[in-house]
Design a protein around this motif. Structure first.
Motif, PDB file in Angstrom:
ATOM      1  N   GLN A   1       0.868  -1.176   0.000  1.00  0.00           N
ATOM      2  CA  GLN A   1       0.000   0.000   0.000  1.00  0.00           C
ATOM      3  C   GLN A   1       0.910   1.234   0.000  1.00  0.00           C
ATOM      4  O   GLN A   1       1.563   1.541   0.998  1.00  0.00           O
ATOM      5  CB  GLN A   1      -0.906  -0.001   1.228  1.00  0.00           C
ATOM      6  CG  GLN A   1      -1.751  -1.258   1.385  1.00  0.00           C
ATOM      7  CD  GLN A   1      -2.822  -1.377   0.312  1.00  0.00           C
ATOM      8  OE1 GLN A   1      -3.440  -0.402  -0.087  1.00  0.00           O
ATOM      9  NE2 GLN A   1      -3.033  -2.598  -0.159  1.00  0.00           N
ATOM     10  N   ILE A   2       0.968   1.936  -1.133  1.00  0.00           N
ATOM     11  CA  ILE A   2       1.863   3.079  -1.293  1.00  0.00           C
ATOM     12  C   ILE A   2       1.033   4.338  -1.465  1.00  0.00           C
ATOM     13  O   ILE A   2       0.036   4.345  -2.200  1.00  0.00           O
ATOM     14  CB  ILE A   2       2.777   2.897  -2.527  1.00  0.00           C
ATOM     15  CG1 ILE A   2       3.473   1.527  -2.497  1.00  0.00           C
ATOM     16  CG2 ILE A   2       3.786   4.036  -2.618  1.00  0.00           C
ATOM     17  CD1 ILE A   2       4.389   1.326  -1.332  1.00  0.00           C
ATOM     18  N   GLY A   3       1.445   5.418  -0.816  1.00  0.00           N
ATOM     19  CA  GLY A   3       0.781   6.704  -0.979  1.00  0.00           C
ATOM     20  C   GLY A   3       1.596   7.639  -1.846  1.00  0.00           C
ATOM     21  O   GLY A   3       2.829   7.637  -1.776  1.00  0.00           O
ATOM     22  N   LEU A   4       0.919   8.420  -2.655  1.00  0.00           N
ATOM     23  CA  LEU A   4       1.605   9.421  -3.473  1.00  0.00           C
ATOM     24  C   LEU A   4       0.766  10.698  -3.490  1.00  0.00           C
ATOM     25  O   LEU A   4      -0.433  10.660  -3.785  1.00  0.00           O
ATOM     26  CB  LEU A   4       1.849   8.910  -4.894  1.00  0.00           C
ATOM     27  CG  LEU A   4       2.712   9.819  -5.770  1.00  0.00           C
ATOM     28  CD1 LEU A   4       3.674   9.003  -6.636  1.00  0.00           C
ATOM     29  CD2 LEU A   4       1.858  10.720  -6.655  1.00  0.00           C
ATOM     30  N   VAL A   5       1.403  11.809  -3.180  1.00  0.00           N
ATOM     31  CA  VAL A   5       0.747  13.117  -3.177  1.00  0.00           C
ATOM     32  C   VAL A   5       1.362  13.972  -4.274  1.00  0.00           C
ATOM     33  O   VAL A   5       2.572  14.182  -4.292  1.00  0.00           O
ATOM     34  CB  VAL A   5       0.892  13.805  -1.810  1.00  0.00           C
ATOM     35  CG1 VAL A   5       0.265  15.201  -1.857  1.00  0.00           C
ATOM     36  CG2 VAL A   5       0.253  12.972  -0.713  1.00  0.00           C
ATOM     37  N   GLY A   6       0.499  14.450  -5.188  1.00  0.00           N
ATOM     38  CA  GLY A   6       0.954  15.312  -6.276  1.00  0.00           C
ATOM     39  C   GLY A   6       0.915  14.615  -7.624  1.00  0.00           C
ATOM     40  O   GLY A   6       1.887  13.978  -8.023  1.00  0.00           O
ATOM     41  N   LEU A   7      -0.214  14.745  -8.322  1.00  0.00           N
ATOM     42  CA  LEU A   7      -0.378  14.075  -9.619  1.00  0.00           C
ATOM     43  C   LEU A   7      -0.126  15.053 -10.770  1.00  0.00           C
ATOM     44  O   LEU A   7      -0.925  15.183 -11.678  1.00  0.00           O
ATOM     45  CB  LEU A   7      -1.783  13.477  -9.726  1.00  0.00           C
ATOM     46  CG  LEU A   7      -2.080  12.315  -8.782  1.00  0.00           C
ATOM     47  CD1 LEU A   7      -3.541  11.902  -8.900  1.00  0.00           C
ATOM     48  CD2 LEU A   7      -1.167  11.127  -9.074  1.00  0.00           C
ATOM     49  N   GLY A   8       1.007  15.733 -10.709  1.00  0.00           N
ATOM     50  CA  GLY A   8       1.407  16.604 -11.809  1.00  0.00           C
ATOM     51  C   GLY A   8       2.064  15.815 -12.917  1.00  0.00           C
ATOM     52  O   GLY A   8       1.895  14.594 -13.034  1.00  0.00           O
ATOM     53  N   ALA A   9       2.843  16.521 -13.742  1.00  0.00           N
ATOM     54  CA  ALA A   9       3.452  15.883 -14.910  1.00  0.00           C
ATOM     55  C   ALA A   9       4.326  14.701 -14.515  1.00  0.00           C
ATOM     56  O   ALA A   9       4.337  13.664 -15.194  1.00  0.00           O
ATOM     57  CB  ALA A   9       4.273  16.915 -15.688  1.00  0.00           C
ATOM     58  N   MET A  10       5.066  14.811 -13.414  1.00  0.00           N
ATOM     59  CA  MET A  10       5.922  13.718 -12.973  1.00  0.00           C
ATOM     60  C   MET A  10       5.167  12.758 -12.050  1.00  0.00           C
ATOM     61  O   MET A  10       5.269  11.537 -12.185  1.00  0.00           O
ATOM     62  CB  MET A  10       7.145  14.284 -12.242  1.00  0.00           C
ATOM     63  CG  MET A  10       8.027  15.166 -13.089  1.00  0.00           C
ATOM     64  SD  MET A  10       8.962  14.245 -14.330  1.00  0.00           S
ATOM     65  CE  MET A  10      10.284  13.576 -13.325  1.00  0.00           C
ATOM     66  N   GLY A  11       4.408  13.299 -11.103  1.00  0.00           N
ATOM     67  CA  GLY A  11       3.756  12.465 -10.109  1.00  0.00           C
ATOM     68  C   GLY A  11       2.772  11.473 -10.691  1.00  0.00           C
ATOM     69  O   GLY A  11       2.680  10.332 -10.227  1.00  0.00           O
ATOM     70  N   LEU A  12       2.033  11.875 -11.716  1.00  0.00           N
ATOM     71  CA  LEU A  12       1.075  10.958 -12.328  1.00  0.00           C
ATOM     72  C   LEU A  12       1.795   9.768 -12.931  1.00  0.00           C
ATOM     73  O   LEU A  12       1.384   8.608 -12.730  1.00  0.00           O
ATOM     74  CB  LEU A  12       0.252  11.679 -13.392  1.00  0.00           C
ATOM     75  CG  LEU A  12      -0.726  10.799 -14.185  1.00  0.00           C
ATOM     76  CD1 LEU A  12      -1.725  10.135 -13.263  1.00  0.00           C
ATOM     77  CD2 LEU A  12      -1.429  11.615 -15.266  1.00  0.00           C
TER      78      LEU A  12
ATOM     79  N   GLY B   1      11.804  14.120 -16.741  1.00  0.00           N
ATOM     80  CA  GLY B   1      10.642  14.605 -17.469  1.00  0.00           C
ATOM     81  C   GLY B   1       9.461  13.662 -17.397  1.00  0.00           C
ATOM     82  O   GLY B   1       9.554  12.518 -16.942  1.00  0.00           O
ATOM     83  N   ALA B   2       8.330  14.163 -17.889  1.00  0.00           N
ATOM     84  CA  ALA B   2       7.069  13.430 -17.779  1.00  0.00           C
ATOM     85  C   ALA B   2       7.102  12.109 -18.529  1.00  0.00           C
ATOM     86  O   ALA B   2       6.553  11.103 -18.056  1.00  0.00           O
ATOM     87  CB  ALA B   2       5.929  14.306 -18.295  1.00  0.00           C
ATOM     88  N   ALA B   3       7.736  12.080 -19.701  1.00  0.00           N
ATOM     89  CA  ALA B   3       7.746  10.850 -20.499  1.00  0.00           C
ATOM     90  C   ALA B   3       8.477   9.729 -19.772  1.00  0.00           C
ATOM     91  O   ALA B   3       8.002   8.579 -19.734  1.00  0.00           O
ATOM     92  CB  ALA B   3       8.386  11.114 -21.859  1.00  0.00           C
ATOM     93  N   LYS B   4       9.622  10.031 -19.180  1.00  0.00           N
ATOM     94  CA  LYS B   4      10.374   8.998 -18.458  1.00  0.00           C
ATOM     95  C   LYS B   4       9.686   8.612 -17.159  1.00  0.00           C
ATOM     96  O   LYS B   4       9.751   7.457 -16.733  1.00  0.00           O
ATOM     97  CB  LYS B   4      11.807   9.457 -18.216  1.00  0.00           C
ATOM     98  CG  LYS B   4      12.650   9.469 -19.493  1.00  0.00           C
ATOM     99  CD  LYS B   4      14.114   9.704 -19.212  1.00  0.00           C
ATOM    100  CE  LYS B   4      14.921   9.611 -20.504  1.00  0.00           C
ATOM    101  NZ  LYS B   4      16.368   9.807 -20.274  1.00  0.00           N
TER     102      LYS B   4
END
Length: 296
Positions: free
Chosen positions: A3-14, A124-127
């Motif tokens: 169970q992993i949490g992630l905050v921030g679904l911007g270009a990198m976070g998503l 970057g977002a692609a990687k």
């Protein structure tokens, strides 16, 4: 499955959240944009209403927000994650921040019984979307033990740069020095070519197959050719990051003439109204040139 949490679904976070999901983890997410959380959860995962709600269901929290101030809000603000994490849980901080602030954060979290990894990211977002980005990490051995394979699920390269927080952020700042200077130099070169009447596409073709090429020229000047300044990384990001570079060097009275000039270029672009455009929009500060048409 963890169970992993992630905050921030911007270009990198998503992309990072998607990589964690592909690796078989159940991912709890929060972003100020509720629609981003719902869209992620629609394909699997859990959308949460606050960082605290994310933390309540996880023992590893990945923070992917813009800066130190936003990280403070994620961890210690109203409905912050730090108070909701169980002792022994891990916080991995992926923002570009002052190294001394990151080092202090390790101590603040330790007082609450929490582990910490200084873990800035690049690529970057692609990687990020393909799990191929780079992480510049530093932290105690027990923090790496707690991370398990979580970092490797998000990044192709996970560099371990020391057993105390701060070194990861120092290396990230040096990376941003080069990235910012390279973008500024690429824009200056393309602007000179346009002023001299050189065909922009021909110039791009030649430079990307010559010794003067850089990854930033190849990537960012492609945006200029397309006339597309949709922000993948915005001008204002480099106003911030080169500012951190200069602040770090100023503290030890170390001169950075190229960084200072590049910072002024990004400041000029931001002051002219281009702060939220792609960082390649720094080329718009140059007078007397006609840029390729497209999105503005």
């Amino acid at each position: 499955m963890r169970q992993i949490g992630l905050v921030g679904l911007g270009a990198m976070g998503l992309g990072m959240a998607q990589s964690l999901r592909r690796a078989g983890h159940h991912v709890h997410v929060y972003d100020l944009r509720a629609e981003a959380c719902r869209a992620f959860a629609a394909d699997g995962g859990t959308a949460c209403a606050s960082p605290a709600q994310v933390a309540a269901g996880c023992d590893v929290l990945v923070s992917v927000v813009v800066n130190a101030a936003q990280t403070e809000q994620v961890l210690f603000g109203p409905d912050g994650a730090a108070a909701a994490l169980k002792p022994g849980s891990l916080v991995a901080m992926c923002s570009t921040v002052p190294p001394e602030w990151s080092a202090a954060l390790e101590g603040r979290l330790a007082e609450r019984g929490l582990l910490y990894l200084d873990a800035p990211i690049s690529g970057g977002a692609a990687k990020a979307a393909t799990g191929q980005m780079t992480m510049m990490t530093a932290g105690r051995p027990e923090a790496y033990d707690k991370a398990g394979g979580v970092l490797e699920a998000m990044a192709a390269k996970v560099y371990r740069l020391g057993e105390r927080a701060g070194n990861g952020s120092k290396v990230k700042i040096i990376n941003q020095l080069l990235a910012g200077v390279h973008i500024a130099a690429a824009a200056e070169a393309m602007a000179l070519g346009l002023r001299e009447g050189v065909d922009a596409a021909a110039l791009y073709e030649v430079i990307t197959h010559s010794a003067g090429n850089s990854w930033m020229f190849e990537n960012r000047m492609n945006h200029v050719l397309a006339g597309d300044y949709t922000p993948l990384s915005a001008v204002d990001i480099f106003v911030k990051d080169l500012g951190l570079v200069l602040d770090t060097a100023r503290a030890s009275k170390f001169p950075l003439p190229l960084s200072a000039t590049a910072h002024q270029m990004f400041l000029q672009a931001s002051a002219a109204g281009h702060g939220r455009e792609d960082d390649s929009a720094v080329i718009k500060i140059f007078p007397g040139i006609e840029l390729p048409a497209g999105k503005s």
